[in-house]
Motif scaffolding. Structure first.
Motif, PDB file in Angstrom:
ATOM      1  N   ASP A  79      36.497 -24.592  46.430  1.00 50.34           N
ATOM      2  CA  ASP A  79      35.272 -24.014  46.634  1.00 50.34           C
ATOM      3  C   ASP A  79      34.210 -24.683  47.354  1.00 50.34           C
ATOM      4  O   ASP A  79      33.438 -24.230  48.064  1.00 50.34           O
ATOM      5  CB  ASP A  79      34.684 -23.353  45.232  1.00 50.34           C
TER       6      ASP A  79
ATOM      7  N   ARG B 212      35.935 -19.173  39.951  1.00 49.05           N
ATOM      8  CA  ARG B 212      35.333 -18.734  38.938  1.00 49.05           C
ATOM      9  C   ARG B 212      33.733 -18.215  39.160  1.00 49.05           C
ATOM     10  O   ARG B 212      33.292 -18.355  40.341  1.00 49.05           O
ATOM     11  CB  ARG B 212      35.102 -19.957  38.075  1.00 49.05           C
ATOM     12  N   ASN B 213      33.387 -17.525  38.359  1.00 52.47           N
ATOM     13  CA  ASN B 213      31.995 -16.553  38.650  1.00 52.47           C
ATOM     14  C   ASN B 213      30.645 -17.595  38.234  1.00 52.47           C
ATOM     15  O   ASN B 213      30.831 -18.579  37.840  1.00 52.47           O
ATOM     16  CB  ASN B 213      31.990 -15.481  37.930  1.00 52.47           C
ATOM     17  N   TYR B 214      29.650 -16.958  38.706  1.00 53.41           N
ATOM     18  CA  TYR B 214      28.508 -17.489  38.490  1.00 53.41           C
ATOM     19  C   TYR B 214      27.948 -17.594  37.011  1.00 53.41           C
ATOM     20  O   TYR B 214      28.410 -16.790  36.262  1.00 53.41           O
ATOM     21  CB  TYR B 214      27.217 -17.062  39.339  1.00 53.41           C
ATOM     22  N   SER B 215      27.077 -18.267  36.731  1.00 51.24           N
ATOM     23  CA  SER B 215      26.597 -18.551  35.369  1.00 51.24           C
ATOM     24  C   SER B 215      25.573 -17.577  34.995  1.00 51.24           C
ATOM     25  O   SER B 215      24.894 -16.836  35.742  1.00 51.24           O
ATOM     26  CB  SER B 215      26.046 -19.951  35.301  1.00 51.24           C
TER      27      SER B 215
ATOM     28  N   TYR C 189      32.311 -24.421  40.015  1.00 49.76           N
ATOM     29  CA  TYR C 189      33.133 -24.389  41.577  1.00 49.76           C
ATOM     30  C   TYR C 189      34.046 -25.437  41.362  1.00 49.76           C
ATOM     31  O   TYR C 189      34.078 -26.507  40.777  1.00 49.76           O
ATOM     32  CB  TYR C 189      32.181 -24.884  42.654  1.00 49.76           C
TER      33      TYR C 189
ATOM     34  N   GLN D 112      34.476  -8.205  39.006  1.00 50.54           N
ATOM     35  CA  GLN D 112      35.098  -9.176  39.997  1.00 50.54           C
ATOM     36  C   GLN D 112      34.129 -10.453  40.136  1.00 50.54           C
ATOM     37  O   GLN D 112      32.866 -10.321  39.644  1.00 50.54           O
ATOM     38  CB  GLN D 112      35.256  -8.840  41.124  1.00 50.54           C
ATOM     39  N   ASN D 113      34.721 -11.630  40.406  1.00 57.49           N
ATOM     40  CA  ASN D 113      33.729 -12.750  40.763  1.00 57.49           C
ATOM     41  C   ASN D 113      33.008 -12.231  42.013  1.00 57.49           C
ATOM     42  O   ASN D 113      33.052 -11.483  42.842  1.00 57.49           O
ATOM     43  CB  ASN D 113      34.540 -13.791  41.230  1.00 57.49           C
ATOM     44  N   CYS D 114      31.685 -12.904  41.836  1.00 59.04           N
ATOM     45  CA  CYS D 114      30.603 -12.609  43.101  1.00 59.04           C
ATOM     46  C   CYS D 114      31.278 -12.666  44.340  1.00 59.04           C
ATOM     47  O   CYS D 114      32.387 -13.577  44.471  1.00 59.04           O
ATOM     48  CB  CYS D 114      29.494 -13.624  42.805  1.00 59.04           C
TER      49      CYS D 114
ATOM     50  N   GLN E 278      35.110 -15.103  47.829  1.00 54.45           N
ATOM     51  CA  GLN E 278      34.662 -15.309  46.414  1.00 54.45           C
ATOM     52  C   GLN E 278      35.431 -16.419  45.896  1.00 54.45           C
ATOM     53  O   GLN E 278      36.325 -16.789  45.930  1.00 54.45           O
ATOM     54  CB  GLN E 278      35.538 -14.038  45.390  1.00 54.45           C
TER      55      GLN E 278
ATOM     56  N   HIS F 115      25.661 -21.971  39.373  1.00 56.64           N
ATOM     57  CA  HIS F 115      27.133 -21.891  39.131  1.00 56.64           C
ATOM     58  C   HIS F 115      27.467 -23.341  38.449  1.00 56.64           C
ATOM     59  O   HIS F 115      27.411 -24.257  39.157  1.00 56.64           O
ATOM     60  CB  HIS F 115      27.884 -21.843  40.374  1.00 56.64           C
TER      61      HIS F 115
ATOM     62  N   ASP G   6      28.751  -8.318  42.115  1.00 62.97           N
ATOM     63  CA  ASP G   6      30.215  -7.795  41.604  1.00 62.97           C
ATOM     64  C   ASP G   6      30.656  -6.781  42.710  1.00 62.97           C
ATOM     65  O   ASP G   6      30.103  -5.619  42.683  1.00 62.97           O
ATOM     66  CB  ASP G   6      29.922  -7.190  40.267  1.00 62.97           C
TER      67      ASP G   6
END
Length: 257
Positions: A193, A147-150, A189, A2-4, A144, A186, A215
């Motif tokens: 966000d 989109r997720n972190y880099s 965003y 999952q996204n952070c 959350q 990130h 996660d």
């Protein structure tokens, strides 16, 4: 995966807390932002099956998805039970191993649960200290981003120690603390966000601790191994992709000691 997730709306801070504890280290110490054992909630050993128990009257119905304890002295044998009620209706009730790692334990619910009261009970009868010490706790929503972190994100470890070298060359190390840190990069965003990020950073600027979960879908022991609760700050929020709905920012999170 999952996204952070970021927990920044700690419903325990304004709640009416009640529970057991030794004189001078009451359960209301959970509402300060310090991770030191000298400012923690402490429950002394007493009898078979002794436990630390805190009840939180939240004042109104709140959404809860993450519950966590930090900077504790709990052992790997510790267990805990979480109960959430909405009036007289029990909306969540589960007991399990605390899965302690790094002196912390976390429970991430599959979906948010609503309630106006929360009770956390911790058992650790074999604790060699003869008491349970819990300095920090979080309960509340978990935000959350879309989109997720880099993958450019990094983790650091600051070791507080004093080293003394004798005339013969022998070294003696006085270890004082180990502090984890995260650089959360990130690059995507969204506009929505960014609105929440500004709110999070305003709250963090007051000194309130922020929970970060890389996660939320992993097992309880992995949650405790990777999550971090502490001081957060952020770099400039940029727009490197022109008119696209994407913003970049790096957050710095340091474990609260």
């Amino acid at each position: 995966m999952q996204n952070c997730g970021i927990g920044w709306q700690n419903v325990l801070l304004p709640a009416a807390l009640s529970g057991n504890g030794v004189s001078g280290l009451p359960v209301t110490n959970l509402q300060n932002q310090q991770g030191a054992a000298s400012l923690a909630w402490r429950v002394a050993a007493g009898g078979t099956g002794w436990s630390a128990d805190v009840k939180a009257a939240l004042g109104s119905v709140q959404s809860i998805r993450a519950i966590s304890l930090h900077r504790t002295n709990l052992t790997t044998a510790a267990t805990w039970r979480i109960q959430i009620r909405n009036g007289t209706t029990v909306t969540f009730d589960q007991a399990a191993s605390a899965n302690i790692q790094n002196g912390q334990c976390l429970r991430i619910l599959g979906t948010p649960v609503s309630g106006d009261s929360l009770e956390i009970t911790v058992w650790d009868a074999s604790n060699p200290d003869g008491f349970i010490s819990i300095p920090l706790a979080y309960a509340g929503p978990l935000w959350q981003p879309v989109r997720n972190y880099s993958s450019e994100s990094t983790e650091s470890l600051t070791v507080g120690q004093q080293s003394t070298t004798t005339l013969s060359g022998s070294e003696f190390v006085d270890a004082r603390y180990v502090q984890r840190g995260l650089s959360i990069a990130h690059q995507s965003y969204g506009d929505a966000d960014a609105v929440v990020l500004r709110q999070i950073q305003r709250v963090a600027a007051t000194g309130q601790n922020i929970l970060f979960v890389p996660d939320p879908s992993v097992c309880a022991s992995a949650l405790a191994q990777t999550a971090l609760f502490g001081r957060l700050s952020g770099s400039d929020l940029s727009n490197p992709f022109g008119p696209a709905d994407r913003h970049a920012q790096t957050l710095t999170l340091t474990e609260r000691l």
